[in-house]
Write an enzyme that holds these catalytic residues in place. Structure first.
Site, PDB file in Angstrom:
ATOM      1  N   ASP A  41       0.943  -1.181   0.078  1.00  0.00           N
ATOM      2  CA  ASP A  41      -0.012  -0.080   0.178  1.00  0.00           C
ATOM      3  C   ASP A  41       0.654   1.314  -0.113  1.00  0.00           C
ATOM      4  O   ASP A  41       1.977   1.328   0.665  1.00  0.00           O
ATOM      5  CB  ASP A  41      -0.938   0.093   1.171  1.00  0.00           C
ATOM      6  CG  ASP A  41      -2.196   0.997   1.105  1.00  0.00           C
ATOM      7  OD1 ASP A  41      -2.338   1.300   0.126  1.00  0.00           O
ATOM      8  OD2 ASP A  41      -2.774   1.135   2.151  1.00  0.00           O
ATOM      9  N   ASN A  47     -10.194  -3.155  -6.894  1.00  0.00           N
ATOM     10  CA  ASN A  47      -9.399  -2.439  -7.394  1.00  0.00           C
ATOM     11  C   ASN A  47      -9.966  -2.270  -8.892  1.00  0.00           C
ATOM     12  O   ASN A  47      -9.509  -0.928  -9.595  1.00  0.00           O
ATOM     13  CB  ASN A  47      -8.063  -2.851  -7.589  1.00  0.00           C
ATOM     14  CG  ASN A  47      -7.064  -2.705  -6.289  1.00  0.00           C
ATOM     15  OD1 ASN A  47      -6.246  -3.391  -6.079  1.00  0.00           O
ATOM     16  ND2 ASN A  47      -7.437  -2.065  -5.487  1.00  0.00           N
TER      17      ASN A  47
END
Length: 251
Positions: free
Chosen positions: A32, A80
């Site tokens: 991340d 995503n």
């Protein structure tokens, strides 16, 4: 100590504290902070993802040299797809480029396996996945699972459906399902549950990652964005893991 520490004396000094008999057998990484890293440098988001891909190569090779047998890297989640088409297309192009770089990606005897729902991936990407898995098959180094179009809940649902099919076919009795049976149907059946999950970038959540495998995982969080994550940071995560008392529900 180990050749991987020779170029960085501070990491080498830290490594001398590692108990090599108590390494995590399976490390999960939520990669991340790529977008935030790019934004902080005035770069497009894809530049952050590209830098993050290079970090994954560095950390996976380091972990393999250290002796960790399994690692799972969260590369692209089922959620995503909600990002802009421009970013998703750029990520798919980067993934294709990453998979094609077989010698660098699969260096140091790393075995590459891809987990997740491959049905939404292009034929071109699926072809490269097949080739990199075949290219590294038979190696005896660390297994690197790349979680692509992956979600922990869909993984569990798919495993349950496979068990339901066995009941329907008369292979398995209703009510006879055990935890071990479900563990054998998930995407990582040969790997132990994740001992350690690392998440950089300051977020403090799992984000649908390895939900079944993380029942007793230790978590290590940091504010470092993934492209800046170093072998020193990884070493610190291992040391912190080894300093914890893992009771697995006991005393």
């Amino acid at each position: 100590m180990l050749k991987i520490f020779q170029k960085n004396r501070s990491v080498k000094k830290m490594a001398q504290e590692i108990d090599m008999s108590n390494l995590p057998k399976h490390v999960g990484i939520i990669m991340d902070g790529n977008g935030r890293w790019a934004k902080s440098k005035g770069l497009p988001r894809i530049a952050g993802h590209r830098a993050g891909a290079q970090t994954l190569k560095k950390i996976s090779q380091f972990a393999g040299d250290l002796g960790i047998p399994y690692m799972t890297a969260y590369a692209f989640s089922t959620e995503n797809w909600k990002r802009s088409k421009e970013e998703v297309d750029a990520l798919m192009d980067l993934l294709l480029e990453y998979l094609r770089d077989k010698d660098e990606l699969a260096g140091n005897n790393v075995v590459i396996r891809v987990i997740g729902d491959r049905s939404r991936l292009s034929d071109e990407i699926n072809k490269e996945i097949d080739e990199i898995e075949e290219y590294t098959r038979g190696r005896d180094g660390m297994v690197l699972y790349l979680a692509i179009n992956y979600g922990g809940r869909p993984e569990i649902v798919a495993a349950v459906n496979r068990l339901c099919k066995k009941v329907q076919d008369g292979i398995l009795e209703p009510g006879a399902v055990t935890e071990e049976m479900l563990s054998a149907e998930i995407y990582t059946p040969e790997a132990p549950d994740a001992d350690l999950i690392i998440r950089p970038s300051g977020e403090l959540r799992l984000s649908n990652f390895l939900l079944w495998q993380s029942a007793y995982s230790e978590f290590w969080f940091s504010d470092i964005n993934w492209p800046d994550f170093s072998t020193k940071d990884f070493t610190q995560a291992i040391l912190d893991y080894q300093n914890r008392n893992r009771r697995f529900g006991g005393r």
